[in-house]
Design an enzyme around this catalytic site. Structure first.
Site, PDB file in Angstrom:
ATOM      1  N   VAL A  18       0.844  -1.207   0.000  1.00  0.00           N
ATOM      2  CA  VAL A  18       0.000   0.000   0.000  1.00  0.00           C
ATOM      3  C   VAL A  18       0.879   1.257   0.000  1.00  0.00           C
ATOM      4  CG1 VAL A  18      -2.055  -1.026   1.028  1.00  0.00           C
ATOM      5  CG2 VAL A  18      -0.289  -0.136   2.538  1.00  0.00           C
ATOM      6  N   HIS A  19       2.185   1.091  -0.180  1.00  0.00           N
ATOM      7  CA  HIS A  19       3.112   2.227  -0.164  1.00  0.00           C
ATOM      8  C   HIS A  19       3.868   2.292  -1.491  1.00  0.00           C
ATOM      9  CE1 HIS A  19       3.538   1.712   4.518  1.00  0.00           C
ATOM     10  NE2 HIS A  19       2.338   2.151   4.171  1.00  0.00           N
ATOM     11  N   LEU A  20       3.340   2.992  -2.462  1.00  0.00           N
ATOM     12  CA  LEU A  20       4.045   3.090  -3.753  1.00  0.00           C
ATOM     13  C   LEU A  20       4.800   4.411  -3.798  1.00  0.00           C
ATOM     14  CD1 LEU A  20       0.968   1.597  -4.518  1.00  0.00           C
ATOM     15  CD2 LEU A  20       2.739   0.760  -6.047  1.00  0.00           C
TER      16      LEU A  20
END
Ligand SMILES: Cc1cc2nc3c(=O)[nH]c(=O)nc-3n(C[C@H](O)[C@H](O)[C@H](O)COP(=O)(O)OP(=O)(O)OC[C@H]3O[C@@H](n4cnc5c(N)ncnc54)[C@H](O)[C@@H]3O)c2cc1C
Lengths: 164, 514
Positions: free
Chosen positions: B445-447
């Site tokens: 969920v961390h791009l």
């Protein structure tokens, strides 16, 4: 604004239903929740990207047709297998190559996600978040209402905390 | 339930309000209303600029949020939350798509960029971004978003069990700081906070920007940034379809365009608008903090959904690039990735209230790429390298050890084909041999990092103030900026950089105004 549903064809619905009969729990009977489950899946497909939708729908179609070539299927499509044969067909594919396994996990995920997202199924597991949210939210306002109001107002200040 | 009004705030226009094509002028147009976009807009509007924000997603006020998972996935997430980075193994990922962006659906953990990361960045030609220089911006973020510890009563049994397991193993653990105002621990963060306690952009920087005169067009996807040569001149967008017909067009003319659509959408938008980075690195350098989930089943009733989404993090292994935490998920999401089906799934899920869902997040040791494919959109690829895989397997082992130390009776691992384990010995035996990368079940969920900042145009896409190298009037202000992974939850870093860079833009406004 509401995203349009992706209405499935009769054939696609039949495949999904046969697949759900294998992957979803047998109780409560799928008949009782199928309309709601299918509605959620169609809305979900309407919200997914084109690529994901195409991948999913193609995978279901191939899974259905490929049964013809297997020992369990003997020329029949997946949707035409009886429950036991359908289960064996699924189990064998799920134990197959990594690629097939990944795809099956994805296909199964779409159905079980929407199955376990149905309020009736959630309640049966003892998961009832709405009532819990209502109760904790009321307690929050009761305990901290004044501080919350000040904090929310501070969000609009030029530099919250400085009072400016 | 929030004390804030739920009506559409003035200045916010949604697709249903738009009678036909629109054309507007402003000083700055910001694409995206998430962590970077909303903070930039609020800062610039505070500084007196005429700001327009264009957001592809819809406006969903606090009062509309409920814990209806399928509904939230469809309305608040891009592509129903089902996106994939292709590679072996593939990495499932999610981004928000709504007014407030991913901050509306995130877990609310808020941490400063670790000093060691800022120091590393400083060594990579970002000398101005030091811990000291960033300090005032972190302070501002924390004041604006009410970042602080949880009220103890909001912490649930799943978090306490996880803490006990970590403490039994003698590991360093921290109590999370979160952007929240007396969060009551109702555990609905990922579906839109139904109380407004989570201080997402929806309830902080978006209303602040609007109260300073900014205008926000929701339900409108920016198709391209317009330009004359290498100068950005505005955007062209289209509202979502209405009654089956294509939506109205929005044309915005502006002196400055800020791309803040997130690390997947921004590089794609810039590319399809014809902007090229002299470095050739636009869309490259993607990092995503691979995550893996481990489920522990206990004898006691845990009810992980009673209490805050995530209260603690194990920081013992941060130097190895590994972070551990327990974060509850609703039943629908627990089933994803599990091999169980039919009766077996029913039996497993009957224990839902005895589960602790935990996981590890690892700092990337490789990078991926975002490409723009005409007719398809962004295509993301990410190939986990050997070191990354080693970290993931170690993270899974440590998470399982925490759950077992806390008293879990059974532990389910995110490894395809792996049996459940019930003791440290079984765990050791299972993980003694090599694990194939393609057997790992990963998500993110961390791009981050696809328009990396740096002063050297041959190596970086934008300057340390977010200005696109090789173009004028064009800035980036989102997670794309990061030169590398932050190793902790990234939102606070994104907001702090956005405020810093907007302040710089204001200071140099005369150079940009037309
Ligand atoms: C489920 C989840 C949990 C998370 N938990 C945490 C956490 O606890 N703590 C933390 O620090 N981080 C967390 N994150 C990550 C964090 O929220 C993101 O890193 C951060 O919000 C990214 O900021 P951004 O500005 O880059 O993009 P976003 O916040 O994603 O905003 C981008 C916005 O731009 C819009 N947009 C994109 N393209 C266009 C276009 N062409 N036209 C118009 N609009 C467009 C999108 O719709 C979106 O609303 C989480 C993320 C998710 C998804």
């Amino acid at each position: 604004m509401r995203l349009p549903d992706h209405a499935l064809s009769r054939r696609q619905r039949r495949t999904l239903r046969a697949f759900a009969d294998v992957v979803c729990p047998p109780e409560p009977s799928l008949d009782t929740v199928w309309p709601a489950l299918l509605g959620n899946v169609e809305q979900f497909l309407g919200a997914t990207g084109k690529g994901t939708r195409a991948l999913l729908l193609t995978s279901f179609a191939v899974f259905d047709q490929a049964a013809r070539l297997t020992r369990e299927g003997r020329g029949r499509r997946f949707v035409d297998l009886d429950r036991r044969q359908a289960e064996i067909y699924y189990r064998r594919r799920a134990a197959g190559s990594r690629g097939t396994r990944s795809l099956l996990t994805l296909m199964k995920g779409v159905l079980t996600l929407h199955y376990y997202g149905l309020p009736r199924i959630e309640e049966a597991l003892g998961y009832s978040p709405a009532a819990y949210v209502r109760a904790t939210a009321a307690r929050r306002i009761e305990r901290y209402g004044q501080q919350i109001r000040l904090g929310e107002r501070a969000a609009f200040l030029l530099d919250p905390g400085s009072g400016v | 339930m929030s004390t804030v009004s739920a009506t559409v705030p003035s200045g916010l226009v949604v697709a249903d309000d738009v009678p036909g094509d629109l054309s507007v002028d402003c000083d700055v147009v910001v694409v995206g209303s998430g962590a970077g976009g909303a903070s930039t807009a609020a800062e610039l509007a505070d500084g007196g600029l005429d700001v327009v924000v264009v957001e592809e997603g819809g406006y969903h006020p606090t009062a509309s949020f409920s814990v209806d998972v399928p509904h939230a996935l469809r309305t608040l997430y891009r592509d129903g939350g089902a996106q994939t980075a292709f590679g072996r193994p593939p990495v499932a990922f999610s981004e928000g798509r709504c007014v407030g962006g991913s901050t509306v659906v995130n877990g609310g953990m808020s941490f400063r960029t670790p000093d060691r990361v800022l120091q590393r960045w400083a060594g990579e030609e970002l000398r101005a971004i030091t811990p000291q220089a960033m300090e005032p911006y972190f302070e501002r973020v924390e004041r604006r978003l009410s970042v602080g510890p949880q009220d103890p009563a909001s912490i649930g049994r799943d978090s306490e069990l996880f803490r006990a397991g970590a403490e039994r193993n003698g590991w360093e653990l921290i109590a999370n700081t979160r952007n929240q105002l007396h969060c009551c621990g109702c555990n609905a963060c990922l579906w839109g906070c139904p109380t407004g306690a989570k201080r997402s952009m929806l309830v902080t920087e978006v209303p602040r920007a609007l109260s300073r005169g900014a205008r926000l067009y929701a339900d409108c996807r920016v198709e391209r940034i317009t330009r004359i040569g290498s100068r950005a001149t505005g955007i062209v967008g289209r509202f979502g379809p209405r009654d089956g017909a294509p939506g109205a067009r929005l044309r915005v003319r502006a002196s400055v365009v800020v791309a803040a659509g997130g690390a997947v959408q921004s590089p794609t938008l810039l590319r399809r608008s014809g902007f090229r980075s002299p470095s050739g690195r636009l869309g490259r350098n993607l990092t995503l903090h691979p995550n893996a989930r481990v489920i522990g089943i206990f004898d006691e009733e845990v009810r992980g959904w009673h209490g805050v989404h995530q209260a603690y993090q194990v920081r013992e292994f941060l130097d190895e690039g590994i972070l551990l935490a327990a974060a509850n998920l609703p039943p629908a999401l627990v089933t994803l990735g599990l091999p169980h089906y039919g009766t077996e799934l029913a039996e497993l899920m009957a224990d839902y209230n005895r589960m602790v869902v935990a996981g590890c997040l690892v700092e990337d040791t490789t990078t991926g790429r975002v490409r723009s494919v005409p007719g398809v959109g962004p295509v993301v690829s990410y190939q986990l390298d050997d070191e990354g895989a080693r970290r993931v397997v170690r993270g899974i082992t440590l998470t399982a050890q925490t759950l077992l130390a806390a008293g879990a009776r059974r532990v389910l691992l995110p490894l395809r084909g792996a049996p459940e384990v019930g003791s440290p010995r079984e765990l050791d035996a299972l993980l003694a041999g090599p694990v194939a990368k393609s057997d790992l079940d990963l998500f993110s969920v961390h791009l981050m990092g696809t328009a990396r900042m740096g002063e050297d145009p041959r190596r970086a896409v934008v300057s340390s103030f977010g200005e696109f190298h090789g173009a004028t009037g064009l800035f980036v202000a989102d997670a794309s900026l990061f030169p590398g992974p932050v190793g902790v939850n990234p939102m606070e870093t994104i907001v702090a950089l956005a405020i810093r860079n907007a302040e710089n833009l204001l200071g140099n406004w005369r150079r940009h105004a037309r």
